[in-house]
Enzyme design. Structure first.
Site, mmCIF file in Angstrom:
data_model
loop_
_atom_site.group_PDB
_atom_site.id
_atom_site.type_symbol
_atom_site.label_atom_id
_atom_site.label_comp_id
_atom_site.label_asym_id
_atom_site.label_seq_id
_atom_site.Cartn_x
_atom_site.Cartn_y
_atom_site.Cartn_z
ATOM 1 C CB THR A 188 -1.135 0.216 1.224
ATOM 2 O OG1 THR A 188 -0.115 0.030 2.444
ATOM 3 C CG2 THR A 188 -1.920 -1.119 1.090
ATOM 4 C CD1 TRP A 189 5.156 4.365 -0.022
ATOM 5 C CD2 TRP A 189 6.640 3.146 -1.266
ATOM 6 N NE1 TRP A 189 6.188 5.115 0.050
ATOM 7 C CE2 TRP A 189 7.159 4.303 -0.722
ATOM 8 C CE3 TRP A 189 7.344 2.293 -2.011
ATOM 9 C CZ2 TRP A 189 8.709 4.760 -1.098
ATOM 10 C CZ3 TRP A 189 8.880 2.803 -2.342
ATOM 11 C CH2 TRP A 189 9.224 3.952 -2.045
ATOM 12 C CG ASP B 205 3.862 -3.989 3.778
ATOM 13 O OD1 ASP B 205 4.528 -4.376 5.096
ATOM 14 O OD2 ASP B 205 4.224 -3.040 3.029
ATOM 15 C CE1 TYR C 182 6.007 2.810 2.924
ATOM 16 C CE2 TYR C 182 4.152 1.226 2.885
ATOM 17 C CZ TYR C 182 5.398 1.199 2.743
ATOM 18 O OH TYR C 182 6.186 0.256 2.797
ATOM 19 C CD GLN D 18 7.854 -5.267 3.847
ATOM 20 O OE1 GLN D 18 7.773 -4.031 3.450
ATOM 21 N NE2 GLN D 18 6.992 -5.776 4.580
ATOM 22 C CE1 TYR E 28 11.823 -2.404 -1.135
ATOM 23 C CE2 TYR E 28 12.170 -3.533 0.883
ATOM 24 C CZ TYR E 28 12.621 -2.626 -0.066
ATOM 25 O OH TYR E 28 13.783 -2.081 0.157
ATOM 26 C CG LEU F 75 4.615 -6.631 -9.702
ATOM 27 C CD1 LEU F 75 3.133 -5.997 -9.776
ATOM 28 C CD2 LEU F 75 4.832 -7.973 -10.419
HETATM 29 P P1 NDP Z 1 5.286 -3.134 -6.706
HETATM 30 O O1 NDP Z 1 6.572 -3.771 -7.260
HETATM 31 O O2 NDP Z 1 4.301 -3.780 -5.945
HETATM 32 O O3 NDP Z 1 4.764 -2.217 -8.181
HETATM 33 C C1 NDP Z 1 3.474 -1.649 -7.925
HETATM 34 C C2 NDP Z 1 3.043 -1.219 -9.308
HETATM 35 O O4 NDP Z 1 2.878 -2.316 -10.111
HETATM 36 C C3 NDP Z 1 2.051 -0.329 -9.384
HETATM 37 O O5 NDP Z 1 2.388 0.738 -10.496
HETATM 38 C C4 NDP Z 1 0.821 -1.198 -9.920
HETATM 39 O O6 NDP Z 1 -0.413 -0.271 -10.556
HETATM 40 C C5 NDP Z 1 1.587 -2.094 -10.868
HETATM 41 N N1 NDP Z 1 0.821 -3.554 -10.610
HETATM 42 C C6 NDP Z 1 0.392 -4.037 -9.754
HETATM 43 N N2 NDP Z 1 -0.323 -5.274 -10.059
HETATM 44 C C7 NDP Z 1 -0.218 -5.233 -11.533
HETATM 45 C C8 NDP Z 1 -0.672 -6.147 -12.392
HETATM 46 N N3 NDP Z 1 -1.215 -7.325 -12.174
HETATM 47 N N4 NDP Z 1 -0.480 -5.675 -13.569
HETATM 48 C C9 NDP Z 1 0.353 -4.611 -14.170
HETATM 49 N N5 NDP Z 1 0.615 -3.683 -13.187
HETATM 50 C C10 NDP Z 1 0.479 -3.899 -11.915
HETATM 51 O O7 NDP Z 1 5.964 -1.849 -5.863
HETATM 52 P P2 NDP Z 1 5.936 -1.121 -4.544
HETATM 53 O O8 NDP Z 1 7.020 -0.517 -4.588
HETATM 54 O O9 NDP Z 1 4.518 -0.744 -4.117
HETATM 55 O O10 NDP Z 1 5.800 -2.486 -3.613
HETATM 56 C C11 NDP Z 1 4.998 -3.386 -3.002
HETATM 57 C C12 NDP Z 1 4.746 -2.902 -1.427
HETATM 58 O O11 NDP Z 1 5.943 -3.359 -0.793
HETATM 59 C C13 NDP Z 1 4.447 -1.415 -1.159
HETATM 60 O O12 NDP Z 1 3.343 -0.961 -1.685
HETATM 61 C C14 NDP Z 1 4.914 -1.471 0.201
HETATM 62 O O13 NDP Z 1 3.833 -1.918 0.908
HETATM 63 C C15 NDP Z 1 6.178 -2.388 0.374
HETATM 64 N N6 NDP Z 1 7.365 -1.735 0.339
HETATM 65 C C16 NDP Z 1 8.328 -1.854 1.495
HETATM 66 C C17 NDP Z 1 9.326 -1.248 1.327
HETATM 67 C C18 NDP Z 1 10.119 -1.392 2.584
HETATM 68 O O14 NDP Z 1 11.061 -0.457 2.795
HETATM 69 N N7 NDP Z 1 9.914 -2.107 3.663
HETATM 70 C C19 NDP Z 1 9.842 -0.279 0.351
HETATM 71 C C20 NDP Z 1 8.970 -0.370 -0.787
HETATM 72 C C21 NDP Z 1 7.802 -1.013 -0.968
HETATM 73 P P3 NDP Z 1 -1.484 0.193 -10.043
HETATM 74 O O15 NDP Z 1 -0.886 1.060 -8.788
HETATM 75 O O16 NDP Z 1 -1.979 0.985 -11.036
HETATM 76 O O17 NDP Z 1 -2.295 -0.886 -9.213
#
Ligand code: NDP
Length: 271
Positions: free
Chosen positions: A18-19, A47, A52, A157, A185, A188
């Protein structure tokens, strides 16, 4: 496939990140619907973090899970500069309030800062004793940081996906021995990975989307939990369906050719 945490809970290997969720008012309804759709489809791990959107993500998650708290394995994180004895308690209470709940299933130190880890862990243990959190863990801890942790850590994580394979060489084996599951995390790579034509071709041959192939690959070993962020219902459902995709040895070999692991250990990367 499910993931077992050391303190007992068993959860699906794909969850919900949910970032940046909750940052744009016009997108709120769809983001809430996406989290609910993910939960309905069985992705019970959600998460979030106090960092965030300065609490906006936690507030939105609180709204999305209202009335169905027991369906959720809820994870939040404390910032390193709040990770002293008093700060952890205060930050946790504020997170609980924003999330509209009386407990977190898992509370993580977001990354290592200046506060001694023993102090943070002692504060986590007090919260655990009070029932405010059911378990604690860390994030962005590399192998040598882990070695300094007292026993009881439920997860690390970290950044992990096909182009961030460093942890496979050193960190994952250490966690595996201790039976501590990984939370991957940015599985993608924040969607940057998904346009790779070679990945698309391989996914097409499996009747899957690139995101589904990457998620199935990230969780392939049975001890890694991926938390893709999905801000639309369509993405949430697509990611949930990735649980049904199993990858045979030929596909794994092709992924190794497309995205080779480094030959030597590299310092843990962060986003
Ligand atoms: P992700 O790798 O999860 O990618 C998210 C992106 O992928 C968004 O643009 C989303 O689009 C897109 N997406 C999701 N599902 C699909 C799909 N089925 N097809 C095409 N595109 C898709 O990136 P995050 O950096 O958000 O990482 C996930 C989570 O990990 C974070 O949200 C957070 O909770 C955690 N995190 C933790 C960190 C830490 O330091 N502990 C650091 C970074 C992240 P859309 O939004 O349009 O759905």
């Amino acid at each position: 496939m499910n993931i077992r945490f050391p303190h007992g809970p068993v959860v699906p290997e794909i969850g919900i990140g949910t970032w940046f969720v909750g940052d744009v008012p016009a997108r709120r309804d769809e983001e809430i619907a996406a989290i609910r759709a993910g939960l309905d489809a069985g992705l019970s791990v959600v998460d979030t973090a106090e960092m965030y959107g300065d609490g906006r993500s936690e507030r939105l998650v609180g709204e999305a899970i209202a009335g169905r708290r027991d369906d959720v394995f809820l994870v939040s994180k404390v910032l390193p500069h709040h990770a002293d004895a008093a700060g952890v308690r205060r930050a946790a209470q504020q997170s609980l309030q924003r999330l509209g709940t009386d407990r977190l299933d898992l509370y993580l130190l977001h990354w290592r800062g200046g506060v001694p880890v023993d102090e943070t862990v002692a504060a986590f243990e007090r919260l655990q004793g009070d029932g405010d959190i059911l378990a604690w863990g860390v994030s962005n801890f590399d192998t040598e940081d882990l070695a300094e942790l007292p026993a009881g850590c439920a997860t690390d994580q970290v950044l992990y996906n096909p182009i961030r394979r460093g942890p496979e060489l050193d960190l994952f084996p250490v966690l595996r021995v201790q039976q501590i599951p990984v939370m991957a995390y940015s599985p993608l790579e924040q969607a940057r990975l998904l346009d790779d034509p070679r990945l698309r071709e391989l996914a097409d041959s499996l009747g899957a989307s690139p995101a589904q192939l990457v998620l199935a690959w990230v969780v392939r070993t049975g001890d890694v939990l991926a938390i893709p962020k999905a801000a639309t219902v369509a993405h949430a459902l697509e990611n949930a369906t990735a649980r049904e995709l199993s990858l045979d040895d030929d596909v794994l070999t092709e992924m190794d050719e497309l995205f080779p692991a480094p030959r030597h250990p590299v310092p843990l990367e962060m986003l």
